[in-house]
Design a protein around this motif. Structure first.
Motif, mmCIF file in Angstrom:
data_model
loop_
_atom_site.group_PDB
_atom_site.id
_atom_site.type_symbol
_atom_site.label_atom_id
_atom_site.label_comp_id
_atom_site.label_asym_id
_atom_site.label_seq_id
_atom_site.Cartn_x
_atom_site.Cartn_y
_atom_site.Cartn_z
ATOM 1 N N VAL A 71 0.826 -1.214 0.000
ATOM 2 C CA VAL A 71 0.000 0.000 0.000
ATOM 3 C C VAL A 71 0.859 1.263 0.000
ATOM 4 N N TRP A 72 1.963 1.269 0.736
ATOM 5 C CA TRP A 72 2.820 2.453 0.816
ATOM 6 C C TRP A 72 3.454 2.813 -0.520
ATOM 7 N N MET A 73 3.497 1.853 -1.433
ATOM 8 C CA MET A 73 4.086 2.125 -2.741
ATOM 9 C C MET A 73 3.262 3.169 -3.512
ATOM 10 N N LYS A 74 1.982 3.265 -3.219
ATOM 11 C CA LYS A 74 1.128 4.279 -3.860
ATOM 12 C C LYS A 74 1.625 5.685 -3.525
ATOM 13 N N HIS A 75 2.170 5.861 -2.316
ATOM 14 C CA HIS A 75 2.700 7.168 -1.918
ATOM 15 C C HIS A 75 3.991 7.480 -2.677
ATOM 16 N N VAL A 76 4.820 6.465 -2.873
ATOM 17 C CA VAL A 76 6.042 6.637 -3.673
ATOM 18 C C VAL A 76 5.656 7.000 -5.105
ATOM 19 N N THR A 77 4.637 6.329 -5.615
ATOM 20 C CA THR A 77 4.150 6.612 -6.963
ATOM 21 C C THR A 77 3.657 8.049 -7.069
ATOM 22 N N ALA A 78 2.907 8.498 -6.081
ATOM 23 C CA ALA A 78 2.396 9.878 -6.094
ATOM 24 C C ALA A 78 3.541 10.885 -6.116
ATOM 25 N N LEU A 79 4.580 10.622 -5.346
ATOM 26 C CA LEU A 79 5.740 11.517 -5.326
ATOM 27 C C LEU A 79 6.477 11.500 -6.671
ATOM 28 N N LEU A 80 6.686 10.322 -7.215
ATOM 29 C CA LEU A 80 7.344 10.221 -8.527
ATOM 30 C C LEU A 80 6.527 10.923 -9.609
ATOM 31 N N MET A 81 5.214 10.805 -9.526
ATOM 32 C CA MET A 81 4.358 11.464 -10.518
ATOM 33 C C MET A 81 4.433 12.981 -10.408
ATOM 34 N N LEU A 82 4.636 13.495 -9.215
ATOM 35 C CA LEU A 82 4.841 14.936 -9.067
ATOM 36 C C LEU A 82 6.048 15.364 -9.895
ATOM 37 N N PHE A 83 7.143 14.620 -9.783
ATOM 38 C CA PHE A 83 8.339 14.934 -10.574
ATOM 39 C C PHE A 83 8.107 14.715 -12.068
ATOM 40 N N ALA A 84 7.366 13.663 -12.421
ATOM 41 C CA ALA A 84 7.070 13.415 -13.837
ATOM 42 C C ALA A 84 6.325 14.600 -14.445
ATOM 43 N N PHE A 85 5.358 15.142 -13.714
ATOM 44 C CA PHE A 85 4.613 16.299 -14.220
ATOM 45 C C PHE A 85 5.480 17.554 -14.268
ATOM 46 N N ILE A 86 6.385 17.707 -13.322
ATOM 47 C CA ILE A 86 7.300 18.855 -13.381
ATOM 48 C C ILE A 86 8.203 18.730 -14.610
ATOM 49 N N PHE A 87 8.721 17.541 -14.881
ATOM 50 C CA PHE A 87 9.528 17.340 -16.090
ATOM 51 C C PHE A 87 8.709 17.648 -17.344
ATOM 52 N N LEU A 88 7.445 17.212 -17.346
ATOM 53 C CA LEU A 88 6.554 17.507 -18.473
ATOM 54 C C LEU A 88 6.348 19.013 -18.612
ATOM 55 N N GLY A 89 6.127 19.704 -17.500
ATOM 56 C CA GLY A 89 5.969 21.151 -17.531
ATOM 57 C C GLY A 89 7.204 21.850 -18.072
ATOM 58 N N LEU A 90 8.382 21.360 -17.696
ATOM 59 C CA LEU A 90 9.623 21.928 -18.212
ATOM 60 C C LEU A 90 9.767 21.677 -19.713
ATOM 61 N N PHE A 91 9.266 20.545 -20.184
ATOM 62 C CA PHE A 91 9.266 20.268 -21.624
ATOM 63 C C PHE A 91 8.343 21.237 -22.356
ATOM 64 N N ILE A 92 7.169 21.489 -21.797
ATOM 65 C CA ILE A 92 6.177 22.352 -22.436
ATOM 66 C C ILE A 92 6.654 23.802 -22.485
ATOM 67 N N ALA A 93 7.259 24.270 -21.395
ATOM 68 C CA ALA A 93 7.676 25.667 -21.292
ATOM 69 C C ALA A 93 8.907 25.938 -22.159
ATOM 70 N N LYS A 94 9.135 27.205 -22.439
ATOM 71 C CA LYS A 94 10.361 27.606 -23.122
ATOM 72 C C LYS A 94 11.553 27.262 -22.243
ATOM 73 N N ALA A 95 12.704 27.118 -22.860
ATOM 74 C CA ALA A 95 13.911 26.734 -22.127
ATOM 75 C C ALA A 95 14.318 27.791 -21.117
ATOM 76 N N GLY A 96 14.575 27.321 -19.908
ATOM 77 C CA GLY A 96 15.197 28.137 -18.872
ATOM 78 C C GLY A 96 16.570 27.548 -18.637
ATOM 79 N N ARG A 97 16.924 27.348 -17.384
ATOM 80 C CA ARG A 97 18.206 26.705 -17.055
ATOM 81 C C ARG A 97 18.051 25.180 -16.927
ATOM 82 N N MET A 98 16.861 24.736 -16.505
ATOM 83 C CA MET A 98 16.665 23.314 -16.227
ATOM 84 C C MET A 98 16.526 22.470 -17.496
ATOM 85 N N LYS A 99 15.840 22.989 -18.505
ATOM 86 C CA LYS A 99 15.621 22.222 -19.734
ATOM 87 C C LYS A 99 16.941 21.828 -20.394
ATOM 88 N N PRO A 100 17.898 22.754 -20.560
ATOM 89 C CA PRO A 100 19.188 22.341 -21.131
ATOM 90 C C PRO A 100 19.939 21.362 -20.233
#
Length: 193
Positions: A71-100
């Motif tokens: 059951v606790w793995m769902k919490h790890v998944t939720a945290l990883l998905m937060l990062f996955a969406f941030i990476f997706l947001g960085l892909f969508i946005a124009k390049a800053g420092r993180m995208k390069p």
């Protein structure tokens, strides 16, 4: 299960043209024009995506469960998905420092998304879907590195202002909240929390 597998083949197949036949892809873009190529690519991608989602929806309820994550793995998944969406947001946005720095935030988002869902789902349909995407993203990243060395892909993203990073992170956070709140249940049929 057959429709799921067909959808994966069509969707990842068209997305793999750049991996297995980069010169052919460039030749077709030149021959047909970039807009025609992108239109055909989009139609095939959409067909594959529809088959994939439809097939997964049909296969998942009856798929054999190969392992039951704790059951606790769902919490790890939720945290990883937060990062996955941030990476997706960085892909969508124009390049800053993180995208390069990340080089390919969409591929990192896909790998993070697939790994997160493998940790939370032990049924055969989920394993087929998420392992396929994880393997594809790894192979695609390796292919891009090779193509950059061969001069077939642009190896460098020009950095922009940090404000673009903030915009990318905000996009990712908004998408994450929307998916947790309603979109995952609406689009996938499963409440993530």
């Amino acid at each position: 299960m057959l429709i799921l597998i067909l959808g994966i083949i069509v969707f990842l197949g068209i997305h793999s043209v750049r991996i297995v036949a980069p010169e052919w892809r460039l030749a077709k873009m030149e021959q047909w024009g970039e807009n025609t190529w992108k239109g055909l690519y989009s139609v095939i991608s959409l067909v594959g995506f529809v088959l994939l989602v439809w097939g997964y929806g049909m296969a998942r309820p009856d798929a054999p469960v190969l392992y039951e994550p704790p059951v606790w793995m769902k919490h790890v998944t939720a945290l990883l998905m937060l990062f996955a969406f941030i990476f997706l947001g960085l892909f969508i946005a124009k390049a800053g420092r993180m995208k390069p720095a990340l080089k390919h935030p969409m591929l990192i988002a896909i790998k993070t998304w697939a790994l997160a869902h493998l940790l939370a789902n032990g049924d055969l349909a989920s394993l087929i879907l998420f392992l396929s995407f994880l393997a594809w993203a790894v192979v695609d990243r390796i292919a891009i590195k090779r193509q950059e060395r061969a001069g077939l892909a642009a190896p460098y993203i020009v950095p922009g202002p940090v404000s673009n990073d903030v915009i990318g992170v905000v996009i990712g956070l908004v998408l994450y909240v929307l998916f947790v709140w309603k979109l995952h249940a609406l689009l996938i049929g499963v409440q993530p929390m």
